[in-house]
Design an enzyme around this catalytic site. Structure first.
Site, mmCIF file in Angstrom:
data_model
loop_
_atom_site.group_PDB
_atom_site.id
_atom_site.type_symbol
_atom_site.label_atom_id
_atom_site.label_comp_id
_atom_site.label_asym_id
_atom_site.label_seq_id
_atom_site.Cartn_x
_atom_site.Cartn_y
_atom_site.Cartn_z
ATOM 1 N N TRP A 29 -4.746 -1.223 -3.272
ATOM 2 C CA TRP A 29 -5.877 -0.620 -2.215
ATOM 3 C C TRP A 29 -4.984 -0.373 -1.366
ATOM 4 C CZ3 TRP A 29 -4.402 -1.053 2.935
ATOM 5 C CH2 TRP A 29 -4.938 -1.647 3.758
ATOM 6 N N SER A 95 0.212 -3.274 -6.621
ATOM 7 C CA SER A 95 0.192 -3.698 -5.081
ATOM 8 C C SER A 95 -1.354 -5.137 -5.486
ATOM 9 C CB SER A 95 -0.513 -2.798 -4.025
ATOM 10 O OG SER A 95 -0.391 -3.117 -3.120
ATOM 11 N N MET A 96 -2.282 -5.027 -4.181
ATOM 12 C CA MET A 96 -3.182 -5.416 -4.378
ATOM 13 C C MET A 96 -3.798 -6.155 -5.706
ATOM 14 S SD MET A 96 -7.058 -5.726 -2.792
ATOM 15 C CE MET A 96 -8.269 -6.703 -2.692
ATOM 16 N N ASP A 224 10.153 -0.478 0.469
ATOM 17 C CA ASP A 224 8.565 -0.429 0.483
ATOM 18 C C ASP A 224 8.048 -0.985 1.592
ATOM 19 O OD1 ASP A 224 6.037 -1.419 0.388
ATOM 20 O OD2 ASP A 224 5.894 -2.047 -2.091
ATOM 21 N N HIS A 253 6.264 2.354 -1.610
ATOM 22 C CA HIS A 253 5.396 1.309 -2.139
ATOM 23 C C HIS A 253 4.540 2.154 -3.240
ATOM 24 C CE1 HIS A 253 2.259 -1.724 -2.396
ATOM 25 N NE2 HIS A 253 1.487 -0.922 -1.980
#
Length: 275
Positions: A29, A95-96, A224, A253
């Site tokens: 995201w 990530s997401m 991150d 990240h």
């Protein structure tokens, strides 16, 4: 455009490059499948079939108003995999997208899955609480939603700094990294932007991770600033039996995007695919 239609009529756009054993990339995201272009080319050049889709409400997929929850995302992924009849798949998620991968295995198992890669991923749980003191406070997620609703274009420009670690001394983040982030973020629906925050903040993936029974690589940067490694990557590596953890010193990240870490991750990914 190449797309599949989900069980509820949503068109999911995807890229499909190369031939060979399939590697499916699941974006984070507020990005799209375009975030994986470097890795897509690398796996295709190495003799694999690289596939990257745009999540519903992101990129070129249908800009729906609802369905921004992990059960739906996992079922969309299942629709893609079954429609393309992919087998012996390596799932790679950022990530997401790591939550999407985890919930896919939790709901649909690993019959079609060979292995998994979780990069800077949100499982097992992002939200801070008594059982997760290393997590992110609810106030941070509230501020993210306020930023999107107030002036999302500027919010995405500001967020690109911490996402890539551009606020750290000696970083290698380019203006192009930040511009690409902004462009992909602006293609996401505003409803998707806000609803996804609630989804990735509070969804608990502990039970999903217990169902992993395939080789799993966990990659996370120890700097991150979006998904803290102590609340996520380190715990995931402990929860998934036999998982391998690679920690990138000073990694942000945006490991798969920032020069230096990007090449290292691609190398680690290709090495993992050989196993």
């Amino acid at each position: 455009m190449p797309a599949i239609t989900t069980r509820d009529g949503v068109e999911i756009f995807y890229k499909d490059w190369g031939k060979g054993r399939p590697v499916v990339f699941i974006h984070g995201w507020p990005l799209s499948g375009d975030a994986w272009q470097d890795q897509l080319k690398a796996v295709a050049d190495a003799g694999y079939r690289g596939i990257a889709h745009d999540r519903r409400g992101h990129g070129r997929s249908t800009p729906v108003f609802d369905g921004y929850d992990f059960d739906t995302f996992a079922d969309d992924l299942h629709d893609l995999i079954t429609e393309l009849d992919l087998r012996d798949v390596t799932l790679v998620a950022h990530s997401m997208g790591g939550g999407e991968l985890a919930r896919y295995i939790g709901r649909h198992g690993t019959d079609r899955v060979r292995s998994a890669v979780l990069l800077s991923a949100i499982p097992p749980l992002m939200l801070q609480g008594p059982d997760n003191p290393e997590g992110v406070p609810q106030s941070v997620f509230d501020d993210i939603k306020k930023g999107i609703l107030a002036e999302r274009s500027q919010f995405w420009k500001d967020t690109a700094e911490t996402f890539h670690g551009a606020n750290r001394p000696g970083n290698k983040v380019t203006q192009g990294n930040k511009d690409a982030f902004w462009l992909m973020a602006m293609q996401e629906t505003i409803e998707g932007g806000v609803a996804c925050v609630d989804a990735f903040a509070a969804t608990d993936f502990h039970e999903d991770l217990k169902k992993f029974d395939v080789p799993t690589l966990v990659v996370h940067g120890d700097d991150d600033q979006v998904v803290p490694i102590d609340a996520t990557g380190r715990k995931t590596a402990q929860l998934v039996r036999g998982a391998e953890l690679k920690v990138y010193a000073g990694g942000s990240h945006g490991i798969a995007l920032v020069p230096g870490d990007k090449e290292k991750f691609t190398e680690d990914l290709l090495e993992f695919l050989k196993k």
